[in-house]
Each structure stands twice: as structure tokens, then as C-alpha cells.
Motif scaffolding. Structure first.
Motif, short mmCIF file in Angstrom:
data_model
loop_
_atom_site.label_atom_id
_atom_site.label_comp_id
_atom_site.label_asym_id
_atom_site.label_seq_id
_atom_site.Cartn_x
_atom_site.Cartn_y
_atom_site.Cartn_z
N VAL A 19 39.92 69.92 64.05
CA VAL A 19 40.20 68.37 64.12
C VAL A 19 39.03 68.18 65.68
CG1 VAL A 19 40.86 66.44 64.48
CG2 VAL A 19 42.54 67.56 63.13
N LYS A 20 38.07 68.06 65.22
CA LYS A 20 37.38 68.24 66.72
C LYS A 20 36.92 66.66 67.05
CE LYS A 20 34.70 72.36 64.76
NZ LYS A 20 33.61 72.39 63.66
N ASN A 21 36.90 65.73 66.23
CA ASN A 21 37.03 64.09 66.17
C ASN A 21 37.98 63.17 66.96
OD1 ASN A 21 38.28 64.01 63.71
ND2 ASN A 21 38.39 62.20 64.01
N ASN B 40 40.05 69.42 55.29
CA ASN B 40 39.55 70.67 54.05
C ASN B 40 38.02 70.90 53.41
OD1 ASN B 40 39.97 72.59 52.20
ND2 ASN B 40 41.12 72.18 50.66
N ALA B 41 37.62 71.65 54.69
CA ALA B 41 35.88 71.96 54.42
C ALA B 41 35.73 72.91 53.53
CB ALA B 41 35.00 72.37 56.03
N GLU B 42 36.30 73.24 53.05
CA GLU B 42 35.71 74.30 51.57
C GLU B 42 35.97 73.21 51.04
OE1 GLU B 42 38.24 75.14 53.73
OE2 GLU B 42 39.56 76.69 53.75
N LYS B 43 36.58 72.21 50.12
CA LYS B 43 36.20 71.27 49.64
C LYS B 43 35.05 70.33 49.82
CE LYS B 43 41.13 72.74 46.79
NZ LYS B 43 41.69 71.81 46.63
N ASP B 44 35.57 69.40 50.53
CA ASP B 44 34.56 68.44 51.21
C ASP B 44 33.68 68.21 51.75
OD1 ASP B 44 37.14 67.18 50.48
OD2 ASP B 44 37.91 67.05 52.10
N LEU B 45 33.09 69.90 52.22
CA LEU B 45 31.86 70.30 52.52
C LEU B 45 30.61 70.31 51.63
CD1 LEU B 45 29.83 69.82 54.51
CD2 LEU B 45 30.30 72.22 55.21
N VAL C 43 20.85 71.74 50.56
CA VAL C 43 20.43 70.13 50.88
C VAL C 43 21.98 69.29 51.66
CG1 VAL C 43 19.38 67.67 51.42
CG2 VAL C 43 18.53 69.38 50.15
N VAL C 44 22.30 68.85 52.53
CA VAL C 44 23.72 68.68 52.90
C VAL C 44 23.79 67.16 52.41
CG1 VAL C 44 25.17 67.95 54.60
CG2 VAL C 44 23.92 69.84 54.71
N SER C 45 25.08 67.21 51.30
CA SER C 45 24.95 66.32 50.70
C SER C 45 26.65 65.03 51.37
CB SER C 45 25.14 66.24 48.99
OG SER C 45 26.38 67.21 48.55
N GLU C 46 27.59 65.37 51.42
CA GLU C 46 28.78 65.27 51.72
C GLU C 46 29.12 66.07 53.55
OE1 GLU C 46 31.56 64.18 48.92
OE2 GLU C 46 30.16 63.97 47.03
N VAL C 47 29.85 65.22 54.19
CA VAL C 47 30.24 65.79 55.09
C VAL C 47 31.49 65.55 55.16
CG1 VAL C 47 29.65 66.64 57.48
CG2 VAL C 47 27.91 66.16 55.87
N PRO C 48 32.78 66.77 55.92
CA PRO C 48 33.79 66.04 56.47
C PRO C 48 33.64 65.78 57.61
CG PRO C 48 33.78 67.66 56.02
CD PRO C 48 32.32 67.81 55.30
N LYS C 49 34.26 64.38 58.35
CA LYS C 49 34.48 64.04 59.28
C LYS C 49 35.01 65.62 60.40
CE LYS C 49 35.86 59.81 60.83
NZ LYS C 49 36.55 58.88 61.35
N GLN C 50 35.75 66.12 60.49
CA GLN C 50 35.25 67.81 61.57
C GLN C 50 34.23 68.11 61.26
OE1 GLN C 50 37.02 67.38 58.74
NE2 GLN C 50 37.33 69.45 57.37
N ILE C 51 33.22 67.68 60.41
CA ILE C 51 31.85 68.78 60.40
C ILE C 51 30.67 67.76 61.72
CG2 ILE C 51 30.11 69.79 59.02
CD1 ILE C 51 32.89 71.49 59.74
N GLY C 52 30.16 68.05 62.24
CA GLY C 52 29.12 68.19 63.12
C GLY C 52 27.61 68.33 62.23
N ALA C 53 27.26 67.67 61.41
CA ALA C 53 26.28 67.51 60.75
C ALA C 53 25.85 66.59 60.23
CB ALA C 53 26.32 68.79 60.01
N ARG C 54 24.71 65.80 59.50
CA ARG C 54 24.12 65.25 59.21
C ARG C 54 23.98 65.40 57.64
NH1 ARG C 54 20.94 60.69 62.36
NH2 ARG C 54 22.05 59.59 61.56
N ALA C 55 24.34 63.86 56.40
CA ALA C 55 23.58 64.43 55.63
C ALA C 55 23.00 64.14 54.96
CB ALA C 55 24.62 63.07 54.73
N GLY C 56 22.14 64.87 54.02
CA GLY C 56 20.15 65.18 54.39
C GLY C 56 19.88 65.77 55.22
#
Length: 424
Positions: free
Chosen positions: A208-210, A218-223, A234-247
Motif C-alpha cells: 500500500v504505497k498510497n 491484488n495486482a496479479e488480477k487488478d493490473l 497497453v496498460v488498461s486498468e491500474v490498481p491504486k497501489q501501482i504508480g502508472a497511468r492507464a494508456g
């Protein structure tokens, strides 16, 4: 007003690192590494406030001028240009306009990268000036621990997140060799570093970095990633603990136990266009070790970062103000150790506290104090007082929810200050 105290503190710091600074100035451009400042320093600031970086550079130059004159050393070569400020608050804009009249002044950091030209505070279309040093004190309101409820994360459309992401976009578009980001201690710094560097350590994928207190993700499923028509992920969905932008595009991955500069590109078959994969599926398909490897996001410019915690009282000022500074520099080498040297320099610049708070304050009989008192008694001053009276009662815990109320009351009791007395 301070009798040269601030100038003396800056002068002492210049004395400490003067030889190092002059050596850097005299380097030939061909001898400089990526990320090293060239001279003159070309300063651009955002969320500029009172533009303290420009004032500090001016004090450094004045000190070097004086030392060169005393030692008959000739031209020291330290020059700087304050080329751009960006500030949304009108009264701060007025301050910058008065004190830095030759500096381009823009109103909104979120619009700096919206086109080839940007509208300045006077309604004129301007280009962003060239810079080799970008300093941004992006909004801290949503990250601050003083905001005990309704605190927001980077992606929550608050001013803190929007100004930070706009500053990252500025880095990618303008590509300055050096930048400094400032914010409160409890900002989501790890995520901010991921956004800037484009490197996600997969072993920390569920940390939890936020700052909003979500449970472990659960980044394995949510990222998730989608395959485009060229086979890129292309990154399409990003969980809140990951620092990346969709697209954004995935460039590849680096093996955690291998050469940090050896990138393994990630591509899919064109026939998979439109197919969506989770991080877990992507890792299985391309044999990515989720406990060791690093996912690399495509960036227009590669940066390294180093985070430093500073407290003003360790630098000669009678005030405890804890902040963190993220030093950012252009480098394609993820193991670039410039940040360690920056940390050493900041430790070396620490200055003993020699002056009390009273030494920094104007006397009660000073002309400026008299003018302000008269202004407060005037019609506009009374109108301001009337509006301030409508604010939530600071000392009513149920209404204001100020977590440090106990410490405020204790301080006032110790110093004989009426607990209901309001600040100026």
C-alpha cells in the motif's frame, strides 16, 4: 528585516561547498554526464509560491560575487536565469509579477503541456522557455496529515494528484536534465517515483504505497493490459497501489538478479489484438518473476530519483518544518548513484541553529507592522475579519477535526496565550 541572518546562513553553505561548486562550473560541457547541470542555470518553477528557489540562487550568486571580489579571483562563472513561474493563486501571481518582472508567468500547471503555446496570466500566448532545472512544490493539501479526513490519493482528482501528474507530464515533454519535487512527508512518494521513473518493482506490487488506507491490493488480477494493433501491451486498468497511468505502453521487463540495463522487450502476436491480460497472465506468458523482476513502462525521457527528508531547524532556521524532496535527474542507468552524492551534500550543508525566532521578526514599532495594523482596522480589513469569523471554530474538535488540537492548546497554556485568541 533579519539583519543579514539569512544571507549569512546561505553564505556559510556556499563556503562549505564552494570549491565543489566552482569545479562544476568550470567543467567543459563535453565532460558533463547526463543529469549534470550546465551553466547558466535556466530555472523554471511550478506551483511557484514566492519562488524561493530563484531567491536562493540570487543569494548564492551574491555570495560568490563577494568572495571573488575579496580574493581577486575574477569571474566565478555562476550565472542563472529565472525563465518561468507557474502559480494559480492571484495574490501569489501579483508577488511574482512584482518581484520577477522579466519571468514568464503562467496560471495553471495542468495546462502547461496542452499545446505548443500556453496562455499566460495576462492572456498572451507564450511558449514554454528552455530550462535545465525544474522545481515544483506541487500541492500538498490532499496528502497532508493535517487533513485528518477525506485525504486523497494521486488518482482521486484532487489538487495534489492533478498538480503532481501535470508536473510529470512537463518532465516528459520538456525533458529538463534536473528537477526537484517538494511535498509533505506522507505524500505517496513510492508511487510518485514509479510514475517518474517508469519502473515498477513487482515484489512491491501489492504494498500500500498510497495514503488513503486501502487494504493490500491484488495486482496479479487488478493490473491489466490490452494488446494493440502493433502487438504492444497497453496498460488498461491500474490498481491504486501501482504508480502508472492507464494508456501507457509496456516497454519490457528487467530481471531482478540480472543486469539492470538489460531490458527484455514485451510484445504479443498481432492476432491477439484487443485481448486483455492480467499481470499474472502476462507474467506466466513471458516467464516474468513477480518476486524479483521489474516491469518497465515506456517513457519519453528516462529519469532516476532519490528521496531526501529535510527539517528546516537543521539548516539554521528556528522552525521545525519537515518536508521531503525528490531529486530527479536524466539518466538511462537505473543504478546511477548521483542521488547518494546529493544526500551527502545535504548532510554536509546542515547548519547549527544560532538565532532565535525573535531575530527573524519585525519589531512592534516597525513601519510595516504599523501599516498592516491600520489595514486591519480599515473597511476591507473588517470585511476580512467578518469572513474569517464564519470559518469553522478551530477549537471545536467535533467541527474542525484538527488532530493536533491538544498540542496547540498545550503550547498556548505554556506560553500564556489565550486559548481562544485567533492568529493574525
Amino acid at each position: 528585516a533579519t539583519g543579514g541572518i539569512v544571507e549569512g546562513i546561505i553564505g556559510g553553505m556556499v563556503q562549505k561547498i564552494g570549491k565543489l561548486l566552482l569545479t562544476s562550473i568550470k567543467l567543459d560541457d563535453t565532460e558533463r554526464h547526463d543529469g549534470e547541470l550546465e551553466f547558466p542555470i535556466k530555472l523554471n518553477t511550478a506551483c511557484s509560491g514566492t519562488d524561493a528557489p530563484s531567491i536562493a540562487l540570487g543569494l548564492i550568486k551574491e555570495r560568490l560575487d563577494r568572495l571573488s571580489a575579496e580574493n581577486d579571483d575574477g569571474d566565478h562563472g555562476f550565472e542563472y536565469e529565472h525563465n518561468m513561474s507557474c502559480e494559480l493563486e492571484p495574490f501569489k501571481q501579483a508577488y511574482i509579477s512584482r518581484n520577477f518582472p522579466d519571468t514568464k508567468l503562467f496560471p495553471d500547471i495542468t495546462k502547461l503541456t496542452s499545446g505548443e503555446t500556453v496562455t499566460d496570466v495576462y492572456g498572451r500566448e507564450q511558449t514554454i522557455p528552455e530550462s535545465n532545472l525544474f522545481i515544483a512544490g506541487t500541492s500538498c493539501k490532499d496528502f497532508s496529515m493535517l487533513k485528518s479526513s477525506h485525504r486523497k490519493d494521486i488518482e482521486d482528482k484532487g489538487t495534489s494528484g492533478e498538480t503532481f501528474l501535470a508536473a510529470v507530464e512537463y518532465l516528459e515533454q520538456e525533458k529538463p536534465p534536473m528537477a526537484i519535487f517538494e511535498n509533505v512527508q506522507n505524500a505517496p512518494w513510492e508511487k510518485m517515483q514509479e510514475y517518474i521513473e517508469g519502473r515498477i518493482a513487482l515484489k512491491d506490487r501489492n504494498d500500500v504505497k498510497n495514503i488513503t488506507g486501502i487494504k493490500e491490493g491484488n495486482a496479479e488480477k487488478d493490473l491489466k493490459f490490452e494488446v494493440d494493433d502493433q502487438g504492444r501491451y497497453v496498460v488498461s486498468e491500474v490498481p491504486k497501489q501501482i504508480g502508472a497511468r492507464a494508456g501507457c505502453f509496456v516497454e519490457g521487463f528487467v530481471q531482478g538478479d540480472g543486469d539492470p540495463n538489460e531490458l527484455f522487450p514485451l510484445m504479443s502476436e498481432h492476432s491477439n489484438k484487443g485481448k486483455t491480460l492480467s499481470l499474472g497472465e502476462l507474467a506466466k506468458k513471458h516467464e516474468i518473476d513477480l518476486e524479483n523482476d521489474i516491469l518497465v513502462i515506456e517513457k519519453k525521457a528516462r529519469y532516476c530519483t532519490h528521496l531526501v527528508k529535510l527539517d528546516t531547524r537543521q539548516y539554521g532556521l528556528p522552525q521545525t518544518r519537515n518536508r521531503k524532496y525528490l531529486f530527479v535527474w536524466r539518466s538511462d542507468d537505473p543504478e546511477d548513484d548521483l542521488g547518494e552524492y546529493i544526500h551527502l551534500i545535504m548532510d554536509h550543508l546542515k547548519t547549527p541553529l544560532l538565532h532565535s525566532m525573535e531575530a527573524f521578526l519585525l519589531s512592534n514599532t516597525h513601519e510595516r507592522i504599523r501599516c498592516f495594523r491600520e489595514a486591519l482596522r480599515s473597511g476591507p480589513g473588517r470585511m476580512v475579519a467578518k469572513e474569517r469569523a464564519k470559518e469553522l471554530d478551530f477549537f471545536d474538535w467535533e467541527l474542525s477535526s484538527v488532530k493536533d488540537l491538544f498540542y496547540h492548546l498545550n503550547y498556548r497554556e505554556q506560553h500564556g496565550i489565550n486559548e481562544r485568541a485567533r492568529w493574525l
